[in-house]
Design a protein around this motif. Structure first.
Motif, short mmCIF file in Angstrom:
data_model
loop_
_atom_site.label_atom_id
_atom_site.label_comp_id
_atom_site.label_asym_id
_atom_site.label_seq_id
_atom_site.Cartn_x
_atom_site.Cartn_y
_atom_site.Cartn_z
N GLY A 84 7.79 -25.42 -3.86
CA GLY A 84 8.30 -25.32 -2.64
C GLY A 84 9.36 -23.95 -2.56
N ASP A 85 9.67 -23.50 -3.86
CA ASP A 85 10.36 -22.26 -4.02
C ASP A 85 9.84 -21.18 -3.14
OD1 ASP A 85 12.37 -23.35 -5.11
OD2 ASP A 85 12.05 -22.40 -6.88
N SER A 86 10.29 -20.16 -2.69
CA SER A 86 9.78 -19.05 -1.88
C SER A 86 10.36 -17.87 -2.68
CB SER A 86 10.24 -19.19 -0.55
OG SER A 86 9.71 -18.00 0.03
N ILE A 87 9.72 -16.79 -2.88
CA ILE A 87 10.19 -15.46 -3.36
C ILE A 87 9.56 -14.24 -2.66
CG2 ILE A 87 11.00 -15.99 -5.54
CD1 ILE A 87 7.99 -15.49 -6.85
N ASN A 88 10.34 -13.28 -2.45
CA ASN A 88 9.91 -12.21 -1.60
C ASN A 88 9.75 -11.04 -2.63
OD1 ASN A 88 9.90 -9.50 0.29
ND2 ASN A 88 9.86 -11.30 1.55
N LEU A 89 8.24 -10.54 -2.61
CA LEU A 89 7.75 -9.69 -3.58
C LEU A 89 6.91 -8.80 -2.84
CD1 LEU A 89 6.75 -11.95 -6.68
CD2 LEU A 89 8.99 -10.77 -6.51
N ALA A 90 6.86 -7.33 -2.79
CA ALA A 90 6.24 -6.63 -2.37
C ALA A 90 6.04 -6.64 -0.88
CB ALA A 90 4.59 -6.47 -3.21
N GLY A 91 7.27 -7.25 -0.20
CA GLY A 91 7.23 -7.28 1.13
C GLY A 91 6.46 -8.57 1.64
N ASN A 92 6.24 -9.57 0.69
CA ASN A 92 5.53 -10.73 1.26
C ASN A 92 6.30 -11.91 0.41
OD1 ASN A 92 2.64 -10.15 2.48
ND2 ASN A 92 2.88 -8.76 0.94
N ASN A 93 6.21 -12.90 1.37
CA ASN A 93 6.75 -14.10 1.01
C ASN A 93 5.95 -14.97 0.09
OD1 ASN A 93 9.73 -14.43 1.31
ND2 ASN A 93 9.16 -14.71 3.60
N PHE A 94 6.18 -15.28 -1.08
CA PHE A 94 5.14 -16.08 -2.06
C PHE A 94 5.76 -17.60 -2.19
CE2 PHE A 94 2.01 -13.39 -3.88
CZ PHE A 94 2.70 -11.88 -3.55
N SER A 95 4.93 -18.60 -1.91
CA SER A 95 5.40 -20.13 -1.96
C SER A 95 4.89 -20.42 -3.44
CB SER A 95 4.82 -20.81 -0.83
OG SER A 95 5.06 -20.26 0.14
N VAL A 96 5.75 -21.25 -3.99
CA VAL A 96 5.41 -21.67 -5.31
C VAL A 96 4.62 -23.30 -5.43
CG1 VAL A 96 6.26 -22.27 -7.61
CG2 VAL A 96 7.06 -20.32 -6.47
N LEU A 97 3.63 -23.27 -5.84
CA LEU A 97 3.19 -24.84 -6.04
C LEU A 97 3.20 -24.97 -7.59
CD1 LEU A 97 -0.28 -23.81 -4.10
CD2 LEU A 97 1.84 -25.08 -3.03
N GLU A 98 3.42 -26.54 -7.99
CA GLU A 98 3.29 -26.93 -9.13
C GLU A 98 2.07 -27.62 -9.07
OE1 GLU A 98 6.82 -29.60 -9.86
OE2 GLU A 98 8.43 -27.83 -9.92
N ILE A 99 1.36 -27.27 -10.36
CA ILE A 99 0.09 -27.61 -10.43
C ILE A 99 -0.45 -27.91 -11.83
CG2 ILE A 99 -1.21 -26.70 -8.35
CD1 ILE A 99 -2.02 -24.10 -10.00
N PRO A 100 0.39 -29.05 -12.40
CA PRO A 100 0.09 -29.40 -13.83
C PRO A 100 -1.07 -30.21 -13.89
CG PRO A 100 1.37 -31.08 -12.75
CD PRO A 100 1.17 -29.91 -11.72
N GLY A 101 -1.75 -29.91 -15.26
CA GLY A 101 -3.15 -30.40 -15.63
C GLY A 101 -3.53 -29.75 -16.79
N HIS A 102 -4.03 -28.30 -16.56
CA HIS A 102 -4.11 -27.57 -17.63
C HIS A 102 -3.00 -27.37 -18.79
CE1 HIS A 102 -6.04 -24.21 -19.70
NE2 HIS A 102 -4.93 -23.48 -19.45
N THR A 103 -1.86 -27.10 -18.13
CA THR A 103 -0.58 -27.40 -19.03
C THR A 103 0.46 -28.10 -18.26
OG1 THR A 103 0.31 -25.33 -18.25
CG2 THR A 103 -0.90 -25.24 -20.28
N ALA A 154 0.82 -1.06 0.15
CA ALA A 154 0.21 -0.03 0.03
C ALA A 154 0.84 1.08 -0.03
CB ALA A 154 -1.00 -0.10 1.16
N ASP A 155 2.10 1.24 0.74
CA ASP A 155 2.73 2.53 0.82
C ASP A 155 3.86 2.62 -0.15
OD1 ASP A 155 4.22 0.46 1.95
OD2 ASP A 155 4.92 1.66 3.58
N LYS A 156 3.81 1.67 -1.19
CA LYS A 156 5.14 1.39 -2.16
C LYS A 156 4.68 1.70 -3.39
CE LYS A 156 8.58 0.46 0.94
NZ LYS A 156 7.85 -0.25 1.84
N ARG A 157 5.50 1.85 -4.41
CA ARG A 157 5.22 2.22 -5.75
C ARG A 157 5.31 1.02 -6.69
NH1 ARG A 157 7.65 6.27 -8.64
NH2 ARG A 157 6.08 6.44 -10.19
N ALA A 158 6.31 0.24 -5.98
CA ALA A 158 6.83 -1.29 -6.87
C ALA A 158 5.83 -2.15 -6.94
CB ALA A 158 8.08 -1.63 -5.99
N ALA A 159 5.52 -2.38 -8.54
CA ALA A 159 4.33 -3.21 -8.51
C ALA A 159 4.73 -4.45 -9.32
CB ALA A 159 3.01 -2.34 -9.11
#
Ligand code: FE
Ligand code: ZN
Length: 260
Positions: free
Chosen positions: A94-113, A22-27
């Motif tokens: 299981g990878d984790s990346i920090n973006l916009a001050g938050n840790n995002f976890s990655v889930l592999e969800i094959p099926g659609h592609t 909310a207080d940052k311009r990085a999007a």
């Protein structure tokens, strides 16, 4: 600081998501199938593009990457997919990346592609959320283009293991047609009737029905309900074969939906 998420409609029925603290311009933009609507949104809210997140290789999710990179030198996160050469941060389960001050976890969800991934995070003081592309939709799921029904089932189970309050940021406004199908499968569901009424109203007002929550999806999304007797019965009646296994039920319901 809360995470602000802008809804960017694109093409016929795609949603691109742009989020920032909310207080940052990085999007950060999720699945920019088209660049211009993203550029317009950045401008309208005085934001600076800081990164691109990709869920899978389809053009309506990746088509704008090139044009955005032409004017913004930013990282591109996404799956390890030969189909998306612009990705320079390849992500795995299981990878984790920090973006916009938050840790995002990655889930592999094959099926659609086969390369499909999702990004999930729990912003402090807010309900969790997931950017799940074309795998789990409000009241539906993506078509199985590259994977198997078994893979899609496991991927949906992985998403279903997230907390009830998780906000489901899927990539398309398919809700009303998905609900029409869901109602055909479970005609006596009061939860579906309530959701149809609420979402029809939103669409009349031009509002998105996305995000939904996992709690609502558990009640109304046939593809998250394949373990239930009512769904096994509906799928069995439709195919005229006795189905018990939830994967078989899901396969049948997905086939049914393909021709609905
Ligand atoms: Fe797709
Ligand atoms: Zn799509």
């Amino acid at each position: 600081m809360p995470l602000v998420i802008h809804t960017i409609p694109a093409f016929e029925d795609n949603y691109l998501w742009l989020f920032h603290q909310a207080d940052k311009r990085a999007a950060f933009v999720v699945d920019p199938g088209d660049a211009q609507p993203v550029i317009n949104c950045l401008k309208a809210h005085d934001l600076e593009l800081a990164g691109i997140l990709i869920t899978h290789h389809h053009p309506d999710h990746t088509g704008g990457i090139k044009a955005l990179l032409a004017n913004h030198n930013v990282p591109v996160y996404g799956p390890d997919s030969v189909n998306i050469p612009q990705i320079n941060h390849r992500l795995y389960e299981g990878d984790s990346i920090n973006l916009a001050g938050n840790n995002f976890s990655v889930l592999e969800i094959p099926g659609h592609t086969l390369d499909h991934i999702a990004y999930t995070t729990s912003p402090e003081g807010e309900s969790p959320l997931v950017f799940c592309g074309d795998t789990l939709f409000t009241a539906g799921c993506g078509r199985i283009f590259e994977g198997s029904a078994e893979q899609m089932y496991q991927s949906l189970q992985k998403l279903a293991a997230l907390p009830d309050a998780t906000r489901i940021y899927c990539a398309h406004e398919y809700t009303l047609s998905n609900l029409a199908f869901a109602t055909t499968v479970e005609p006596s569901s009061q939860a579906l009737k309530n959701k149809v009424a609420a979402d029809e109203k939103k669409r009349e007002l031009g509002q998105p029905t996305v995000p939904s929550t996992l709690a609502i999806e558990r009640e109304t999304n046939p593809f998250l309900r394949c373990h239930l007797p009512s769904l096994a019965l509906a799928a069995s009646q439709h195919t005229d074969r006795k189905l018990n296994d939830p994967v078989e039920v899901m396969r049948e319901i997905r086939l049914w939906k393909d021709t609905f």
